[in-house]
Design a protein around this motif. Structure first.
Motif, PDB file in Angstrom:
ATOM      1  N   ARG A 333       0.839  -1.196   0.000  1.00 63.18           N
ATOM      2  CA  ARG A 333       0.000   0.000   0.000  1.00 63.18           C
ATOM      3  C   ARG A 333       0.872   1.242   0.000  1.00 63.18           C
ATOM      4  O   ARG A 333       2.069   1.189   0.280  1.00 63.18           O
ATOM      5  CB  ARG A 333      -0.920  -0.019   1.227  1.00 63.18           C
ATOM      6  CG  ARG A 333      -1.743  -1.282   1.320  1.00 63.18           C
ATOM      7  CD  ARG A 333      -2.371  -1.477   2.668  1.00 63.18           C
ATOM      8  NE  ARG A 333      -3.484  -0.574   2.907  1.00 63.18           N
ATOM      9  CZ  ARG A 333      -4.221  -0.604   4.017  1.00 63.18           C
ATOM     10  NH1 ARG A 333      -3.957  -1.471   4.973  1.00 63.18           N
ATOM     11  NH2 ARG A 333      -5.221   0.228   4.169  1.00 63.18           N
ATOM     12  N   ASP A 334       0.252   2.359  -0.277  1.00 66.42           N
ATOM     13  CA  ASP A 334       0.961   3.624  -0.154  1.00 66.42           C
ATOM     14  C   ASP A 334       1.213   3.894   1.329  1.00 66.42           C
ATOM     15  O   ASP A 334       0.383   3.553   2.180  1.00 66.42           O
ATOM     16  CB  ASP A 334       0.122   4.752  -0.763  1.00 66.42           C
ATOM     17  CG  ASP A 334       0.896   6.054  -0.839  1.00 66.42           C
ATOM     18  OD1 ASP A 334       0.843   6.822   0.150  1.00 66.42           O
ATOM     19  OD2 ASP A 334       1.538   6.305  -1.861  1.00 66.42           O
ATOM     20  N   LEU A 335       2.342   4.486   1.637  1.00 66.52           N
ATOM     21  CA  LEU A 335       2.685   4.723   3.044  1.00 66.52           C
ATOM     22  C   LEU A 335       1.625   5.569   3.759  1.00 66.52           C
ATOM     23  O   LEU A 335       1.409   5.414   4.964  1.00 66.52           O
ATOM     24  CB  LEU A 335       4.047   5.422   3.141  1.00 66.52           C
ATOM     25  CG  LEU A 335       5.259   4.574   2.723  1.00 66.52           C
ATOM     26  CD1 LEU A 335       6.529   5.412   2.784  1.00 66.52           C
ATOM     27  CD2 LEU A 335       5.399   3.338   3.591  1.00 66.52           C
ATOM     28  N   SER A 336       0.935   6.423   3.013  1.00 67.84           N
ATOM     29  CA  SER A 336      -0.097   7.272   3.621  1.00 67.84           C
ATOM     30  C   SER A 336      -1.317   6.472   4.062  1.00 67.84           C
ATOM     31  O   SER A 336      -2.151   6.970   4.818  1.00 67.84           O
ATOM     32  CB  SER A 336      -0.521   8.367   2.641  1.00 67.84           C
ATOM     33  OG  SER A 336      -1.104   7.787   1.479  1.00 67.84           O
ATOM     34  N   GLU A 337      -1.445   5.222   3.595  1.00 64.53           N
ATOM     35  CA  GLU A 337      -2.614   4.401   3.913  1.00 64.53           C
ATOM     36  C   GLU A 337      -2.385   3.456   5.088  1.00 64.53           C
ATOM     37  O   GLU A 337      -3.292   2.730   5.487  1.00 64.53           O
ATOM     38  CB  GLU A 337      -3.021   3.576   2.684  1.00 64.53           C
ATOM     39  CG  GLU A 337      -3.412   4.417   1.472  1.00 64.53           C
ATOM     40  CD  GLU A 337      -3.652   3.561   0.244  1.00 64.53           C
ATOM     41  OE1 GLU A 337      -3.297   2.362   0.279  1.00 64.53           O
ATOM     42  OE2 GLU A 337      -4.180   4.081  -0.748  1.00 64.53           O
ATOM     43  N   ARG A 345       4.864   9.778   9.520  1.00 63.71           N
ATOM     44  CA  ARG A 345       5.141   9.390   8.133  1.00 63.71           C
ATOM     45  C   ARG A 345       6.323  10.180   7.577  1.00 63.71           C
ATOM     46  O   ARG A 345       7.174   9.628   6.867  1.00 63.71           O
ATOM     47  CB  ARG A 345       3.903   9.586   7.265  1.00 63.71           C
ATOM     48  CG  ARG A 345       4.084   9.020   5.853  1.00 63.71           C
ATOM     49  CD  ARG A 345       2.836   9.126   5.006  1.00 63.71           C
ATOM     50  NE  ARG A 345       2.628  10.484   4.533  1.00 63.71           N
ATOM     51  CZ  ARG A 345       1.621  11.255   4.902  1.00 63.71           C
ATOM     52  NH1 ARG A 345       0.736  10.824   5.767  1.00 63.71           N
ATOM     53  NH2 ARG A 345       1.496  12.484   4.425  1.00 63.71           N
ATOM     54  N   GLU A 349       9.620   8.386   6.116  1.00 61.34           N
ATOM     55  CA  GLU A 349      10.037   8.608   4.733  1.00 61.34           C
ATOM     56  C   GLU A 349      11.454   9.179   4.663  1.00 61.34           C
ATOM     57  O   GLU A 349      12.205   8.855   3.734  1.00 61.34           O
ATOM     58  CB  GLU A 349       9.041   9.545   4.033  1.00 61.34           C
ATOM     59  CG  GLU A 349       7.702   8.867   3.743  1.00 61.34           C
ATOM     60  CD  GLU A 349       6.679   9.811   3.133  1.00 61.34           C
ATOM     61  OE1 GLU A 349       6.866  11.047   3.280  1.00 61.34           O
ATOM     62  OE2 GLU A 349       5.715   9.319   2.527  1.00 61.34           O
ATOM     63  N   SER A 375       5.405  -2.124   1.776  1.00 59.14           N
ATOM     64  CA  SER A 375       5.008  -0.781   1.337  1.00 59.14           C
ATOM     65  C   SER A 375       6.219   0.146   1.277  1.00 59.14           C
ATOM     66  O   SER A 375       6.321   0.989   0.378  1.00 59.14           O
ATOM     67  CB  SER A 375       3.947  -0.220   2.282  1.00 59.14           C
ATOM     68  OG  SER A 375       2.800  -1.056   2.305  1.00 59.14           O
ATOM     69  N   GLN A 378       8.120  -0.780  -1.825  1.00 60.58           N
ATOM     70  CA  GLN A 378       7.420  -0.257  -2.992  1.00 60.58           C
ATOM     71  C   GLN A 378       7.744   1.225  -3.182  1.00 60.58           C
ATOM     72  O   GLN A 378       7.922   1.698  -4.307  1.00 60.58           O
ATOM     73  CB  GLN A 378       5.910  -0.455  -2.819  1.00 60.58           C
ATOM     74  CG  GLN A 378       5.048   0.129  -3.938  1.00 60.58           C
ATOM     75  CD  GLN A 378       5.237  -0.588  -5.259  1.00 60.58           C
ATOM     76  OE1 GLN A 378       5.578  -1.769  -5.279  1.00 60.58           O
ATOM     77  NE2 GLN A 378       5.050   0.124  -6.363  1.00 60.58           N
ATOM     78  N   ALA A 379       7.831   1.969  -2.066  1.00 59.97           N
ATOM     79  CA  ALA A 379       8.149   3.392  -2.144  1.00 59.97           C
ATOM     80  C   ALA A 379       9.582   3.615  -2.636  1.00 59.97           C
ATOM     81  O   ALA A 379       9.878   4.642  -3.254  1.00 59.97           O
ATOM     82  CB  ALA A 379       7.958   4.036  -0.764  1.00 59.97           C
TER      83      ALA A 379
END
Length: 611
Positions: A333-337, A345, A349, A375, A378-379
């Motif tokens: 998933r996106d880190l924001s999710e 966050r 990051e 995640s 993925q980023a």
């Protein structure tokens, strides 16, 4: 509502007029529905035929509710919501004076359903027996005016009929799943007890293409069909795990949804072995081997591929099978999710942007560590970055990562694999878990020599990870030199948005949250709590979110770690530098309405001694 209505009076015009009077549908939307009804019916029939799975529609079967919902008109009262089947059915039920029921597949009485009505009858009339109460049979129906149906049911069952309205799609989906699975299990029982007619389930393909529901009904192999029904059902219910557990007299099938196990089916003991063997064959395991085994199944759900991890282990009454459902939309998933607060966050990051260092994620089994790591990877993934993972087992195959399965049985331990990976010119290395001194040393050395290393440890909080690395034999000065930061995490269930309401907190609850002078705030501070609805199966929760404790290793902490400071000293210093505990993060989630007070306390119960 007049009692002169007949079944044929339940038309799109009747339903649309009713919704317009209730303010749910605008006049423009109503006119569009009237003008395009025939075109929309034809499209639904065509789409159903093209899909080939699920319910094959006939024109006469299409309910006006299904047709109207397919336009996806916005709700005139709430623009952000659509007029779906549930909303239409609930409005009709209120208008005609009947109850509305959202069908929960996990609470259906399959024995009552199949014993009361045949599948053709249930399907033709879109009716489903739900329960017996005070001598009456409660049935879910799609047409509130079908008095002939209710009279026939009274004659068939010898009981008073109490109809409730349910959406047509819910009824037909339940019919397909209940009758389909029960029939296949029954056929398998007869076949297996017959001996020579046992099914030949010898498909050894790694990719398993699941059939549609209609195709399953015609399947000549009941065991294969029953397993596929089970998988379709698990996907539909968002289950993360399927448990098939043998008992003395029968086998129980349970599914884990939002972290909680729900009983789903009971199957005859004679069928259990065949079901277990089918899962073994699909995951390329040895059906003759009577010891623990692990395998994988790759399949598709819609346009996305999914992976299933299969674990079998012999128990007193047969093989227990657990299937982990790995949905890529959940695991990566996106880190924001993930549930980070915005400042957390940002810190996380920044760690990932560093060219080298060691990032550790800690928490118990099932706390979401793998999702956080995947995640993060993925980023970081790009054409310029070589990402390598070492896992045991590989949770989910991801084409953008170079994934290596660590297997101590073949001599490829985490440490051994990591030694070879360092010769593969990696930029980012993910080590699934640090379990021993050799792996810990290799991971620290990799971080020291210019690589970004992400890994997990089993500790309860962030500061304990430092002590754990020392216990594994890593010198304090090396921990200080390489450790970028530690994330401790848990998962909490989120309050269901459909039934959430504000509730005042008591003095004891305010005190548990750590608010000073709780007696002054009792009854004034509000939290969100799900009241329970059909969407959340009356649990009050829908989905899960992470809660986190983020420990950046700054210059002051690095100095203390290098000197071998005790965990107590590190904890005290980190708190002075602004460390927010898991409990404090959970309290913020309560304050923002993401989770309930009870769920926050449950997830952080082990933090009470160290808030």
């Amino acid at each position: 509502m007049p009692r002169t209505y007949r079944a044929t009076d339940y038309t799109l015009e009747f339903v649309a007029d009713l919704l317009a009077r209730e303010g749910i549908l605008t006049d423009d939307a109503k006119r569009t529905a009237f003008a395009r009804e025939n075109v929309q019916r034809a499209r639904l029939l065509r789409d159903s035929t093209a899909r080939g799975g699920g319910r094959a529609l006939r024109r006469a079967e299409l309910s006006p509710v299904e047709v109207l919902a397919s336009f996806e008109f916005p709700d005139a009262r709430r623009d952000s919501e659509l007029v779906d089947e549930d909303k239409v059915t609930a409005a009709v039920a209120t208008a005609v004076g009947l109850g509305y029921r959202k069908i929960d597949p996990l609470k259906l009485d399959a024995a009552l359903i199949t014993r009361t009505l045949s599948r053709p009858f249930a399907r033709k009339h879109a009716v489903l027996p739900l329960e017996r109460r005070n001598g009456a049979l409660i049935v879910a129906a799609a047409n509130p005016f079908d008095r002939e149906l209710f009279e026939n049911l009274r004659g068939l069952t010898g009981a008073d009929i109490e109809p409730v309205l349910a959406s047509p799609s819910d009824i037909h989906r339940a019919i397909a799943e209940v009758y389909g699975f029960r029939q296949q299990i029954s056929d398998a029982k007869v076949q297996l007890e017959g001996g020579p007619g046992a099914p030949d389930v010898t498909n050894l393909e790694q990719f398993v293409n699941l059939s549609g529901i209609d195709a399953l009904e015609a399947s000549s192999e009941p065991v294969i069909a029953a397993v596929e029904y089970l998988l379709h059902y698990a996907f539909e219910q968002r289950a993360s795990d399927i448990h098939i557990e043998p008992r003395r007299e029968e086998s129980i099938i349970r599914m884990r949804i939002d972290g909680v196990l729900h009983p789903v089916h009971r199957i005859p003991k004679t069928v259990h072995g065949a079901i277990a063997n089918r899962f073994k064959i699909m995951s390329r395991l040895d059906i003759a081997l009577k010891r623990p085994q692990d395998g994988r199944i790759r399949t598709a759900r819609g346009d996305a591929e999914m992976e299933l991890r299969v674990s079998t282990i012999p128990t007193t009454f047969g093989d227990k099978v657990v299937v982990r459902v790995l949905d890529p939309t959940v695991l990566v998933r996106d880190l924001s999710e993930l549930g980070f607060l915005s400042d957390e966050r940002d810190v996380f990051e920044r760690w990932l942007l560093r060219p080298h260092g060691l990032v550790v994620v800690t928490g118990p089994t099932g706390s979401g560590k793998t999702t956080t790591l995947y995640s993060a990877l993925q980023a970081l993934t790009s054409p310029e970055v070589n990402v390598v993972t070492i896992e045991d087992p590989i949770e989910m195959v991801h084409e953008e990562f170079n994934q290596i399965a660590a297997n101590p049985k073949t001599g490829t331990s985490f440490a051994e694999a990591l030694r070879h990976v360092l010769r593969q010119d990696p930029d980012v290395i993910m080590v699934g878990e640090i379990r021993d001194a050799e792996t810990a040393t290799q991971a620290v050395q990799a971080a020291l020599t210019g690589h970004m290393v992400l890994t997990t440890l089993h500790t309860s909080d962030t500061v304990s990870a430092v002590a754990r690395l020392r216990d594994l034999g890593v010198p304090s000065f090396l921990v200080a030199a390489t450790l970028t930061g530690v994330v401790a995490q848990r998962l909490v269930r989120q309050v269901c948005p459909s039934c959430a309401g504000d509730v005042p907190l008591t003095a004891d609850e305010v005190h548990a949250l750590g608010v000073p002078h709780p007696e002054d705030h009792a009854g004034k501070l509000l939290a969100r709590r799900g009241q329970g609805c059909a969407k959340c199966r009356y649990t009050g929760y829908w989905g899960r979110s992470g809660i986190f404790e983020i420990l950046p290793v700054n210059a002051r902490l690095r100095h203390l770690v290098a000197e071998g400071a005790t965990p107590e000293v590190l904890q005290r210093t980190a708190r002075q530098d602004g460390l927010r505990s898991l409990r404090e993060h959970a309290v913020r989630k309560v304050a923002s309405g993401v989770t309930s007070f009870e769920e926050a306390m449950r997830a952080t119960a082990d933090m009470e001694a160290n808030p």
